[in-house]
Design a protein around this motif. Sequence first.
Motif, PDB file in Angstrom:
ATOM      1  N   MET A   2      -4.788   0.029   3.911  1.00 23.29           N
ATOM      2  CA  MET A   2      -3.764  -0.983   3.998  1.00 23.29           C
ATOM      3  C   MET A   2      -3.659  -1.469   5.442  1.00 23.29           C
ATOM      4  O   MET A   2      -3.750  -0.691   6.383  1.00 23.29           O
ATOM      5  CB  MET A   2      -2.419  -0.418   3.539  1.00 23.29           C
ATOM      6  N   ILE A   3      -3.455  -2.780   5.594  1.00 22.28           N
ATOM      7  CA  ILE A   3      -3.270  -3.403   6.903  1.00 22.28           C
ATOM      8  C   ILE A   3      -1.818  -3.853   7.022  1.00 22.28           C
ATOM      9  O   ILE A   3      -1.293  -4.529   6.140  1.00 22.28           O
ATOM     10  CB  ILE A   3      -4.186  -4.634   7.078  1.00 22.28           C
ATOM     11  N   GLY A  16      -3.593  -9.342  -2.928  1.00 21.06           N
ATOM     12  CA  GLY A  16      -3.694  -8.284  -1.925  1.00 21.06           C
ATOM     13  C   GLY A  16      -2.567  -8.276  -0.924  1.00 21.06           C
ATOM     14  O   GLY A  16      -2.533  -7.427  -0.035  1.00 21.06           O
ATOM     15  N   MET A  17      -1.617  -9.209  -1.044  1.00 22.45           N
ATOM     16  CA  MET A  17      -0.427  -9.194  -0.193  1.00 22.45           C
ATOM     17  C   MET A  17       0.583  -8.269  -0.869  1.00 22.45           C
ATOM     18  O   MET A  17       1.031  -8.537  -1.971  1.00 22.45           O
ATOM     19  CB  MET A  17       0.156 -10.597  -0.031  1.00 22.45           C
ATOM     20  N   ARG A  18       0.906  -7.162  -0.219  1.00 20.22           N
ATOM     21  CA  ARG A  18       1.820  -6.177  -0.816  1.00 20.22           C
ATOM     22  C   ARG A  18       3.276  -6.434  -0.470  1.00 20.22           C
ATOM     23  O   ARG A  18       4.153  -6.217  -1.287  1.00 20.22           O
ATOM     24  CB  ARG A  18       1.474  -4.776  -0.313  1.00 20.22           C
ATOM     25  N   LYS A  19       3.507  -6.826   0.764  1.00 18.34           N
ATOM     26  CA  LYS A  19       4.886  -7.004   1.237  1.00 18.34           C
ATOM     27  C   LYS A  19       4.895  -8.150   2.231  1.00 18.34           C
ATOM     28  O   LYS A  19       3.957  -8.322   3.003  1.00 18.34           O
ATOM     29  CB  LYS A  19       5.383  -5.719   1.887  1.00 18.34           C
ATOM     30  N   PHE A  20       5.985  -8.912   2.210  1.00 16.15           N
ATOM     31  CA  PHE A  20       6.109 -10.045   3.122  1.00 16.15           C
ATOM     32  C   PHE A  20       7.593 -10.260   3.369  1.00 16.15           C
ATOM     33  O   PHE A  20       8.338 -10.621   2.462  1.00 16.15           O
ATOM     34  CB  PHE A  20       5.484 -11.295   2.487  1.00 16.15           C
ATOM     35  N   PHE A  44      -0.960  -5.802   3.677  1.00 17.77           N
ATOM     36  CA  PHE A  44      -2.081  -6.321   2.896  1.00 17.77           C
ATOM     37  C   PHE A  44      -2.991  -5.177   2.484  1.00 17.77           C
ATOM     38  O   PHE A  44      -3.111  -4.186   3.203  1.00 17.77           O
ATOM     39  CB  PHE A  44      -2.877  -7.333   3.739  1.00 17.77           C
ATOM     40  N   ASP A  45      -3.635  -5.338   1.345  1.00 19.39           N
ATOM     41  CA  ASP A  45      -4.555  -4.310   0.857  1.00 19.39           C
ATOM     42  C   ASP A  45      -5.748  -4.115   1.781  1.00 19.39           C
ATOM     43  O   ASP A  45      -6.306  -3.023   1.850  1.00 19.39           O
ATOM     44  CB  ASP A  45      -5.078  -4.667  -0.540  1.00 19.39           C
ATOM     45  N   SER A  46      -6.159  -5.190   2.476  1.00 18.45           N
ATOM     46  CA  SER A  46      -7.391  -5.127   3.269  1.00 18.45           C
ATOM     47  C   SER A  46      -7.380  -6.192   4.365  1.00 18.45           C
ATOM     48  O   SER A  46      -6.546  -7.106   4.352  1.00 18.45           O
ATOM     49  CB  SER A  46      -8.594  -5.383   2.356  1.00 18.45           C
ATOM     50  N   LYS A  47      -8.344  -6.073   5.280  1.00 19.32           N
ATOM     51  CA  LYS A  47      -8.531  -7.096   6.305  1.00 19.32           C
ATOM     52  C   LYS A  47      -8.867  -8.434   5.665  1.00 19.32           C
ATOM     53  O   LYS A  47      -8.462  -9.490   6.151  1.00 19.32           O
ATOM     54  CB  LYS A  47      -9.648  -6.687   7.269  1.00 19.32           C
TER      55      LYS A  47
END
Length: 100
Positions: free
Chosen positions: A1-2, A39-43, A64-67
């Motif tokens: 996670m990023i 892939g956006m988990r939180k904002f 985000f799940d990834s880069k």
Amino acid sequence: MIKHIVMWKLKDQAEGADRATNAREMKRRLDACANIVPGMRKFEVALAQPGLEATYDVVLYSEFDSKEALAAYAAHPTHQAVVPFIGAVREARQCMDYEA
């Protein structure tokens, strides 16, 4: 996670408005970027609050799940549409991305 965290200090006056007005408008525009890419988990966008310590005016906390998901967000047209306004009203910007 990023994790992607950005903080902005706004100009006292810009784009024909004061700092508080621009902060609210910036939040409104950034809030429209929530969930725009897979892939956006939180904002979460927050404004400095009276009575609580803050050296910056607006903060974005996102995960985000990834880069690749973060890169997709950065390149997305909805995000790109916000960039000129932020550039016009900001005095300073701090950013940190890290893997967790």
